[in-house]
Scaffold this active site. Structure first.
Site, PDB file in Angstrom:
ATOM      1  CB  ALA A 487       5.421 -35.676 -43.350  1.00 22.17           C
ATOM      2  CB  CYS A 488       7.253 -35.916 -37.982  1.00 20.56           C
ATOM      3  SG  CYS A 488       6.428 -34.445 -37.374  1.00 20.56           S
ATOM      4  CB  ILE A 489       3.220 -37.985 -35.985  1.00 16.98           C
ATOM      5  CG1 ILE A 489       4.200 -39.115 -35.667  1.00 16.98           C
ATOM      6  CG2 ILE A 489       1.799 -38.445 -35.656  1.00 16.98           C
ATOM      7  CD1 ILE A 489       4.422 -39.339 -34.204  1.00 16.98           C
TER       8      ILE A 489
END
Length: 545
Positions: A487-489
């Site tokens: 995941a990123c932000i």
């Protein structure tokens, strides 16, 4: 794996070391601002003078932040190693550290064989040898020290390379089983041995192959700089368009941390990369004005993020049907404040991206213009993570107008708000675009009630209801279809085996996602800031390595 999936993995690998920068930058910014001699003298802040307790605390904060930026190559080596490893990530991290140290030690040894030392490669020594001053500066920039080791200036590029190689070694050899008499070195214990075998040749080669590569990278950075304001406009526009696919994370670090973003001498040291130059200048008490050439890939975002997109949210609110305004008022306000304070814009951007891509295109062009305007006006406000009020305060307001020219952001910001508001409102009304709360469509941001229901769905339910993470895995085609997950932000980033098993966009929106992107065997599901939490819950529940 196709190029989109590869770039997606690289982008999320870069995000791991970058995540430490906001706190480091704040410590550096606060410590530097409040230990500044001119500031203390101008405002008679005697309680901050040298020797006071507060001064020592602030200097401690300053040095605590500075060490992060001084060791970015090592942090990238570890972060990329962890991010690109499919499993045994802790082993990849150890391999990255061993490899990074060995890599530079071998380079230093070869440079010694060639008669190259810190003394013989200094600017003074090179000019005394008859080399012109300009050429001497360029040659001296090729050498540096990493963790006290005299070596080539491979910088963050070198760290990234070490990270990739350590991840490859881990992925390739961590499951190897050796004969019984060597069984102790099987599996993860084999990785340090293989690391030595791979990194020694790499270090031996670099003194011969890196100098022309270094010159090519510097030339590319100079070519970008020579494009002037047009280059800055194109950078700002393209980065915003790449954000749709989450690929901007794989691009902007190259401008922020490597020679592509410029090379400058600061405080007697040659520094490469836009953000690194800004923070080097922030740490240098002799710096009178920060370089807008260094911050040209950063400063422009303040106008759309702090002013433009909140105004776009107001326009969408005013375009909503009267009966729906009370329902969407709170969520638009929340999204606008998030953008203004932190620079996290996806809750607003993806609201209109899916229903009116043309609005997103206009937004990208306006952002490119903002980057160009800040460059033209010599505005130099650096950032750590994003371009909201927090970074503006630490790296603009606290540093003063003489160093940053931040006043132009405050002057042009309201103008950008007006432009965004009337452009968005006019286009929405003219083309009858179904933005949230308009035309009784499903295009909407999620209310507090939706959020509460989503939180409730995470818990095991009776009557056959599945927790949210089980729904996510099910809609990805089951746990067997998931190759890797991260995941990123705001996005869940998944590499899958069979794309046809992943459900359609309507199914994802039904469980709270803002949208989904696919390319090859890569899938990105936009969940907002809960994406990291969902990733961790899925990994824990299904024991994904």
């Amino acid at each position: 794996m196709n190029i989109f999936a590869t770039l997606q993995r690289i982008g999320r690998a870069f995000m791991l070391p970058i995540a430490v920068l906001p706190m480091a930058g704040i410590l550096l910014g606060v410590g530097g601002a409040f230990t500044s001699g001119p500031l203390i003298e101008t405002y008679q802040l005697t309680f901050l003078q040298d020797g006071t307790i507060l001064n020592r605390i602030l200097k401690l904060c300053f040095n605590a932040g500075l060490f992060v930026f001084a060791n970015l190559p090592l942090l990238f080596a570890i972060g990329v190693g962890i991010g690109m490893a499919n499993r045994n990530k802790e082993t990849a991290a150890l391999a990255a550290v061993i490899g990074f140290l060995l890599y530079h030690t071998v380079i230093s040894t070869v440079l010694g064989f060639q008669g190259l030392t810190p003394d013989s490669t200094s600017i003074d020594a090179l000019t005394k040898a008859g080399i012109s001053p300009d050429t001497a500066v360029g040659l001296a920039a090729l050498y540096t020290k990493e963790l006290g080791i005299f070596t080539l200036q491979t910088g963050v590029f070198g760290g990234i390379m070490c990270g990739f190689l350590s991840a490859y070694i881990t992925n390739r050899f961590s499951e190897v089983q050796l004969p019984d008499y060597l069984a102790f070195f099987s599996g993860n214990r084999l990785i340090p041995v293989i690391t030595m075998i791979f990194f020694i040749p790499l270090g031996l080669l670099m003194p011969f192959i890196w100098p022309p590569i270094f010159k090519a990278i510097v030339f590319s950075g100079e070519a970008f700089s020579s494009m002037g304001y047009i280059g800055t406009f194109l950078y700002g526009t393209l980065m915003r368009l790449l954000n749709v696919f989450g690929l901007h994370h794989a691009i902007y670090p190259l401008f922020w941390y490597t020679e592509l973003g410029g090379v400058m001498e600061v405080g007697g040291q040659v520094v490469s990369g836009g953000q690194k130059i800004f923070f080097a200048q922030l740490a240098d008490p002799e710096t009178i004005k920060f370089s807008s050439e260094a911050t040209r890939t950063m400063t422009g975002g303040f106008l759309p993020m702090m002013f433009g997109l909140p105004a776009a949210a107001l326009a969408m609110y005013h375009c909503a049907d009267s009966k729906n305004r009370s329902r969407i008022k709170g969520i638009f306000l929340s999204a606008a404040l998030t953008s203004f304070l932190t620079g996290i814009t996806e809750p607003i951007e993806f609201t209109f991206l899916f229903v009116a891509p043309v609005l997103y295109g206009i937004h990208a062009v306006l952002e490119g213009i903002a980057y160009m305007l800040m460059h033209i006006l010599d505005v130099a406000v650096g950032i750590t993570f994003s371009r909201g009020l927090i970074d503006f305060t630490f790296f603009g307001l606290l540093q003063g107008t003489e160093k940053t020219s931040y006043h132009w952001i405050l002057i042009l910001g309201p103008i950008y708000s007006i432009i965004y508001y009337f452009l968005f409102k006019t286009i929405i009304l003219k083309f009858n675009i179904s933005t949230p709360g308009r035309n009784d469509t499903d295009a909407k941001l999620y209310t507090r009630k939706d959020f509460d229901e989503k939180e409730k769905s995470k818990k095991p339910q009776s009557k056959g209801n599945k927790p949210l993470i089980e729904l996510i895995v099910s809609q990805l085609g089951g746990i067997e279809n998931i190759k890797s997950i991260d995941a990123c932000i705001t996005r869940l980033r998944v590499t899958i085996h069979n794309q046809s098993l992943v459900t359609d966009e309507a199914s994802w929106k039904a469980i709270g996602a803002k949208g989904i992107f696919r390319s090859g065997n890569a899938v990105q599901i936009i969940f907002g800031t809960q994406a990291e939490t969902y990733k961790n819950q899925i990994i824990a529940k299904y024991q994904i390595s």
